[in-house]
Design an enzyme around this catalytic site. Structure first.
Site, PDB file in Angstrom:
ATOM      1  N   ASP A   1      -4.241 -12.820   4.298  1.00 13.27           N
ATOM      2  CA  ASP A   1      -5.490 -12.246   4.806  1.00 13.27           C
ATOM      3  C   ASP A   1      -6.709 -12.631   3.961  1.00 13.27           C
ATOM      4  OD1 ASP A   1      -4.322 -10.641   2.874  1.00 13.27           O
ATOM      5  OD2 ASP A   1      -4.544  -8.764   3.981  1.00 13.27           O
TER       6      ASP A   1
ATOM      7  N   ASP B   1      -2.891 -10.743  -2.205  1.00 14.49           N
ATOM      8  CA  ASP B   1      -3.306 -10.272  -0.873  1.00 14.49           C
ATOM      9  C   ASP B   1      -4.791  -9.870  -0.947  1.00 14.49           C
ATOM     10  OD1 ASP B   1      -1.986  -8.832   1.843  1.00 14.49           O
ATOM     11  OD2 ASP B   1      -3.719  -7.743   1.036  1.00 14.49           O
TER      12      ASP B   1
ATOM     13  N   HIS C   1      -6.200  -7.252  -0.216  1.00 14.88           N
ATOM     14  CA  HIS C   1      -6.413  -5.845  -0.575  1.00 14.88           C
ATOM     15  C   HIS C   1      -5.653  -5.470  -1.846  1.00 14.88           C
ATOM     16  CE1 HIS C   1      -6.740  -6.253   3.843  1.00 14.88           C
ATOM     17  NE2 HIS C   1      -7.758  -5.416   3.709  1.00 14.88           N
TER      18      HIS C   1
ATOM     19  N   HIS D   1       0.816  -1.233   0.000  1.00 17.32           N
ATOM     20  CA  HIS D   1       0.000   0.000   0.000  1.00 17.32           C
ATOM     21  C   HIS D   1       0.844   1.275   0.000  1.00 17.32           C
ATOM     22  CE1 HIS D   1      -3.534  -2.390   0.429  1.00 17.32           C
ATOM     23  NE2 HIS D   1      -3.211  -2.842   1.625  1.00 17.32           N
TER      24      HIS D   1
HETATM   25 ZN   LIG Z   1      -4.055  -7.144   2.883  1.00 17.71          ZN
END
Ligand SMILES: [Zn+2]
Length: 339
Positions: A281, A192, A194, A157
């Site tokens: 995750d 992942d 996200h 991120h």
């Molecule tokens: Zn994540």
């Protein structure tokens, strides 16, 4: 496939976030030092040597990050007044029209959300985490088939000039850009939970690094403002950025349909090497999960990557169900290594 080494240094665990502001509430931080012992135990169980990273200096980091941002990260906690909060964080977010006068204005610019507080050891931890990614990339450049950087804090991120989503330096992007010295074409696969908006932004207009992300639909889900299918890159990079958002509540089978599509794109790109931004995750019990991947699913993902026949530089991203990180990491690497 053979995995000789994993990289980690204890100084990475001196980053201990105290605050996590999300969806209108202060919550318990999830990106915590307790995530690391299970990952180390998984490596020990597979007889993989854990080594401390070599120091590659700033050049491979400043190749993908803005120097003003790097100076901020390195100095912010020292410059933060002692009678303010214990961590560098802001309730003000302004980029356009920010005169950048004072540490609070810089924080308003360089920290993008409420999940990435800077403590006294955050810079050292993030710098060392990036060095783990570079050390793993070195092993791949030297001809190893697999290497594993136990990156904490994670990185996908982190944008060229902003921290966010528990991330400060973009470990996977740093490794991918560094691998370009050795290989012509690098694919970054990011399964992942996200969307890795930092990696997308860094390689947005490039055709030598393909970024492919499989993630939860970002509508009302981090990072919220990016990760949609229509984001495809620009200029000569158009078509080299692929997003596969999954509806919340998607099954493991749906996740693997997307993984197969991603691997097909990597084959067509004729990538020389894969940088894997590995998050656990997506695990069905993870507090961040919007899909339902099982431990056996991680093994299947490892096997699919091994079948590509390409070297895989594994960079640790998310995964917050601490109780199942060891079993999930063990399953993934058993699949990748064909054990
Ligand atoms: Zn994540």
């Amino acid at each position: 496939m053979l995995l000789v080494k994993a990289y980690f240094d204890e100084s990475q665990n001196q980053h201990v976030p105290q605050s996590y502001l999300t969806r209108g509430a202060m919550r318990k931080p999830q990106e915590v030092p307790a995530r690391i012992p299970p990952l180390l135990a998984a490596m020990q169980g597979l007889s993989v040597e854990i080594d401390t990273p070599r120091d590659h200096g700033m050049n491979p980091i400043s190749a993908v990050h803005d120097m003003g941002y790097l100076r901020f990260l390195e100095s912010a906690h020292r410059r933060w007044p002692e009678d303010w909060g214990a961590e560098v964080m802001s309730n003000i977010y302004v980029r356009e029209g920010n005169p950048m006068r004072g540490i609070l204005a810089e924080t308003a610019y360089y920290i993008a959300d409420g999940s990435s507080p800077i403590g006294p050891h955050t810079w050292t931890a993030a710098y060392t985490s990036a060095q783990c990614a570079l050390s793993a990339a070195d092993d791949i450049a030297a001809g190893q088939q697999a290497a594993y950087a136990i990156c904490r804090p994670p990185g996908h991120h982190a944008r060229p000039d902003a921290a966010g989503g528990f991330c400060f330096l973009n470990n996977a992007a740093i490794a991918a850009d560094y691998l370009r010295k050795t290989y012509n074409k690098v694919a970054v696969l990011d399964p992942d939970m996200h969307h890795g908006q930092g990696i997308q932004e860094i390689f947005w207009d490039r055709d030598d690094v393909m970024y492919i992300s499989i993630h939860g639909d970002p509508t009302n889900f981090y990072p919220v403002v990016s990760g949609y299918e229509e984001e495809r890159g620009s200029g000569k990079g158009y078509g080299f950025n692929l997003n596969f958002p999954m509806p919340h509540g998607s099954s493991e089978d749906f996740f693997f349909e997307k993984v197969e599509e991603a691997l097909t794109a990597i084959r067509l790109f004729e990538a020389d090497v894969i940088v894997l931004a590995l998050g656990f995750d997506t695990y069905f019990q993870d507090p961040q999960a919007k899909v339902a991947v099982t431990s056996e699913g991680f093994e299947r993902m490892g096997r699919l990557l091994a079948y590509t026949g390409k070297p895989v530089c594994v960079i640790q991203e998310g995964g917050y169900d601490v109780d199942h990180l060891e079993i999930n990491a063990t399953h993934f690497f058993k699949g990748l290594l064909g054990k």
